[in-house]
Design a protein around this motif. Structure first.
Motif, PDB file in Angstrom:
ATOM      1  N   ASN A 225      46.492 -45.687 -63.455  1.00  0.00           N
ATOM      2  CA  ASN A 225      45.446 -44.980 -64.172  1.00  0.00           C
ATOM      3  C   ASN A 225      45.391 -43.551 -63.658  1.00  0.00           C
ATOM      4  N   ASN A 232      47.005 -49.703 -63.394  1.00  0.00           N
ATOM      5  CA  ASN A 232      46.295 -49.892 -64.651  1.00  0.00           C
ATOM      6  C   ASN A 232      46.441 -51.320 -65.165  1.00  0.00           C
ATOM      7  N   GLU A 233      45.884 -51.563 -66.347  1.00  0.00           N
ATOM      8  CA  GLU A 233      45.884 -52.921 -66.891  1.00  0.00           C
ATOM      9  C   GLU A 233      47.301 -53.446 -67.096  1.00  0.00           C
ATOM     10  N   ILE A 254      36.812 -59.127 -62.771  1.00  0.00           N
ATOM     11  CA  ILE A 254      36.429 -57.880 -63.434  1.00  0.00           C
ATOM     12  C   ILE A 254      35.211 -57.328 -62.708  1.00  0.00           C
ATOM     13  N   HIS A 295      42.408 -50.366 -62.095  1.00  0.00           N
ATOM     14  CA  HIS A 295      41.432 -49.675 -62.950  1.00  0.00           C
ATOM     15  C   HIS A 295      41.787 -49.978 -64.399  1.00  0.00           C
ATOM     16  N   LEU A 296      40.893 -50.674 -65.092  1.00  0.00           N
ATOM     17  CA  LEU A 296      41.181 -51.042 -66.474  1.00  0.00           C
ATOM     18  C   LEU A 296      40.940 -49.866 -67.418  1.00  0.00           C
ATOM     19  N   MET A 297      39.683 -49.439 -67.501  1.00  0.00           N
ATOM     20  CA  MET A 297      39.312 -48.342 -68.398  1.00  0.00           C
ATOM     21  C   MET A 297      37.906 -47.913 -68.053  1.00  0.00           C
ATOM     22  N   TYR A 301      36.891 -52.158 -63.512  1.00  0.00           N
ATOM     23  CA  TYR A 301      37.993 -52.344 -62.578  1.00  0.00           C
ATOM     24  C   TYR A 301      38.347 -53.829 -62.539  1.00  0.00           C
ATOM     25  N   THR A 302      39.503 -54.113 -62.015  1.00  0.00           N
ATOM     26  CA  THR A 302      39.903 -55.505 -61.841  1.00  0.00           C
ATOM     27  C   THR A 302      40.600 -55.645 -60.502  1.00  0.00           C
ATOM     28  N   THR A 357      47.428 -62.780 -70.213  1.00  0.00           N
ATOM     29  CA  THR A 357      46.380 -62.346 -71.145  1.00  0.00           C
ATOM     30  C   THR A 357      45.206 -63.310 -71.149  1.00  0.00           C
ATOM     31  N   LEU A 360      43.089 -62.651 -67.969  1.00  0.00           N
ATOM     32  CA  LEU A 360      42.232 -61.474 -68.114  1.00  0.00           C
ATOM     33  C   LEU A 360      41.067 -61.764 -69.056  1.00  0.00           C
ATOM     34  N   TRP A 364      36.982 -61.481 -68.295  1.00  0.00           N
ATOM     35  CA  TRP A 364      35.965 -60.814 -69.111  1.00  0.00           C
ATOM     36  C   TRP A 364      34.842 -61.784 -69.466  1.00  0.00           C
TER      37      TRP A 364
END
Length: 650
Positions: A225, A232-233, A254, A295-297, A301-302, A357, A360, A364
């Motif tokens: 990121n 990143n993700e 998360i 860092h996801l967005m 964070y994850t 996927t 993740l 969430w």
């Protein structure tokens, strides 16, 4: 002759004798013939040796022949021109060699400074030459690499087909260049992102003979990121996929800071950037050293927690330290900024049947549950997972229902409190599933809102309302005087063409515009106040009535009443519950009624469930009441039974 002889001696072999015609061999040679033959021998020696570029006539043969002298001068002149031309060509060759050397040095410098690895693939032999830098990028300095499979076999399995297709497309001529990014395995076992470029050389028939290109390390751009420098993700998904493939056990989590985004209006962009970097540092300090933080967005964070983690260990070593880390505010430009943290953790991942996927997605799900807990942390369990799966399945059914007409209108009476009969109805959505039966709104509305499908549901109800009003427009009183009220979001009114389309439908169907009411929740106008005001004014110009729904539950109610024109104000159920004993609620209802009267709007009280509640609000100039006391929402085929009769029935 002396120079020609020296050239012959220098070459170490005799000059080839001149070729004689048969007629010349049959006759004795004259002095001229011998002189010409001597000149020819010298010329042959020049061709065969080092080109002295001058011929002479041996005095012993005589010099009386003018023709021979002319020939000698002419030949020497021609040879002098040849000498000059060859000298110029030699200078040109040396200049070209210098330029080639200079260009090669520049190219080498560019390649070295760009850290690109170079590869050259001989398509005829199948051999590939990999530069030392290409090997260094992957930690393969000592490896023997000579084929294209040595390259492609190291590419991540999920990227191999894309790379092969890109190479094939270029070789076949459908793409002018090879351009492809992919992950390739480093000597340490980890995958790194690279960017490959190349082009092939073709023969006169267009057949590729040679292909060359570069490979660039872009791992930092593709896997990190850029604002925080954390993985990143995409990077973390690759890591989780590799761990699952190798049978490693881990948990994923998360970590969200839900209020940081709302600070954008209060602090400068520079301070916001500093804040996010400070958050990343504090997270890294709070997590175990074995964890991989990513860092996801935005402000999410994850982290990957390798190994076995019991819930007790999670609470002690991860969740409690994370919450504790943010008890004290962060200092940004001499300003103390408080940050709240919500954390959701997955169940233990220890099966090869899972995919990254899904892991993740589970993280969430756990995070959403964490937001609703007092400590804002949650460890996913099977029950939560089943509920999430049920919501996901219901979401798919909602999509199908919108396509197949499963959403039907139910009508709840809006009662004139003086006559206790219905003056109109609020149109409410219900989902009539062919297998599951009638699905209540409490189940499907939250899912539809999360999936962004509520607008489609509302538009469907508007269509049903207009169809019903069209039927009533052709019916006798009191049905033709009934109004229908439909809930819409403010942004739906602002969609291009909404007002024009509504006007055409009303005119085409012969519907009296005042028989349609559009209810808008006040919170939906936050941030779009000016646009909402303009659209509401246009809709009211058509004759359609506008109602402000759930009044008193938002943040800007008085501003809306002052700036906008509403025909009806609906008081939320929260002000009606226990109104008989709660003096403050009764006072609020009185104040709202006074405001409405001043502004020329009528009032409807929602959520009436008892007769004395209805009687009480009637004394304060409330026009309409709505609630289970009068009637529950009614299916469309039973509407005629409650039109024109006192409510409640019986």
């Amino acid at each position: 002759m002396a120079k020609a002889a020296q050239s012959k001696k220098k070459a170490g072999k005799a000059a080839a004798p001149p070729t004689l015609r048969m007629r010349d061999m049959a006759q004795p040679q004259s002095d001229t013939d011998r002189m010409v033959a001597s000149i020819a021998d010298q010329l042959c020696a020049m061709v065969d040796d080092n080109f002295d570029f001058r011929v002479t006539v041996d005095p012993a043969l005589g010099t009386e022949s003018l023709q021979v002298q002319k020939l000698t001068v002419l030949i020497n002149s021609l040879l002098e021109n040849v000498r000059r031309n060859l000298g110029a060509l030699s200078d040109l060759a040396e200049g070209l060699e210098d330029k080639i050397r200079e260009r090669t040095e520049k190219l080498d410098l560019i390649v070295q400074s760009s850290s690109d690895g170079v590869w050259v693939w001989n398509l005829q032999t199948g051999e590939v030459d990999y530069s030392s830098r290409w090997r260094q990028l992957l930690g393969l300095d000592s490896e023997t690499l000579s084929t294209v499979d040595d390259w492609l076999d190291r590419v991540h399995p999920d990227d191999q087909d894309k790379l092969r297709a890109a190479i094939r497309a270029h070789l076949q001529g459908s793409k002018p260049y090879l351009k492809q990014d992919y992950r390739i395995r480093h000597a340490d076992g980890a995958y790194r992102w690279v960017w490959c470029r190349g082009r092939c050389q073709r023969d006169t028939n267009g057949t590729p003979t040679l292909m060359a290109g570069t490979q660039t390390d872009v791992h930092a751009f593709r896997s990190l990121n850029q604002s925080s420098g954390l993985p990143n993700e995409l990077n973390l998904m690759t890591q989780m996929g590799d761990m699952i493939g190798r049978g490693h056990t881990f948990r994923a989590m998360i970590i969200g800071m839900p209020r940081v985004a709302s600070m954008e209006e209060d602090i400068s962009p520079d301070d916001l950037s500093k804040l996010r970097k400070a958050i990343a540092l504090r997270l890294a300090a709070a997590l175990p050293f074995s964890a991989t933080l990513g860092h996801l967005m935005g402000d999410f964070y994850t982290a990957i927690l390798p190994g076995e983690w019991t819930e007790q260990r999670l609470q002690q070593e991860v969740l409690t330290p994370l919450n504790t880390a943010f008890y004290s505010p962060l200092k940004i430009s001499k300003r103390a900024v408080g940050v709240q943290v919500a954390v959701g953790v997955t169940m233990q991942v220890n099966t090869a049947s899972q995919i990254a996927t899904d892991v993740l997605s589970d993280a969430w799900t756990s995070y959403r549950a964490a937001r609703d807990t007092p400590l804002r942390r949650n460890v996913l369990d099977e029950a939560q997972l089943e509920e999430a799966r049920a919501r996901a399945n219901l979401g798919q059914e909602i999509r199908r229902g919108l396509e197949r007409g499963w959403f039907v209108p139910y009508f709840q009476p809006i009662v004139d409190l003086k006559t206790r009969s219905a003056s109109g109805f609020e149109v409410l959505a219900r989902m009539q599933h062919p297998d599951l039966g009638l699905i209540p709104p409490g189940r499907f509305i939250p899912v539809a809102e999360d999936m962004g499908l509520m607008d489609a549901v509302s538009n469907t109800m508007l269509d049903h309302a207009l169809d019903q009003l069209e039927r009533w427009a052709k019916a006798p009183l009191p049905a033709s005087a009934m109004f229908l009220s439909v809930n819409l979001e403010a942004h739906q009114l602002m969609e291009p063409g909404f007002v024009d389309t509504l006007e055409k439908r009303l005119n085409r169907a012969g519907i009296r515009p005042q028989n349609l009411k559009i209810e808008i929740v006040e919170s939906s106008m936050i941030g779009n106040f000016a646009q909402a005001a303009e659209k509401i004014a246009r809709i009211r110009d058509l004759g359609v009535h506008i109602a402000l729904d759930d009044f008193g539950t938002g943040y800007s109610s008085l501003e809306y009443l002052n700036e906008l024109s509403f025909d009806l104000i609906k008081i939320d159920k929260a002000f009606v519950d226990d109104i008989q004993t709660d003096g403050r609620k009764l006072s609020m209802v009185k104040i709202i009624c006074v405001l409405a009267k001043t502004l020329g709007a009528k009032v409807c009280v929602e959520g009436i469930e008892e007769d004395d509640q209805a009687s009480l609000v009637t004394t304060y100039n409330v026009s309409f009441g709505q609630g289970f006391f009068f009637a529950k929402p009614t299916p469309q085929d039973k509407l005629d039974q409650i039109i024109g009769v006192p409510l409640p029935l019986g």
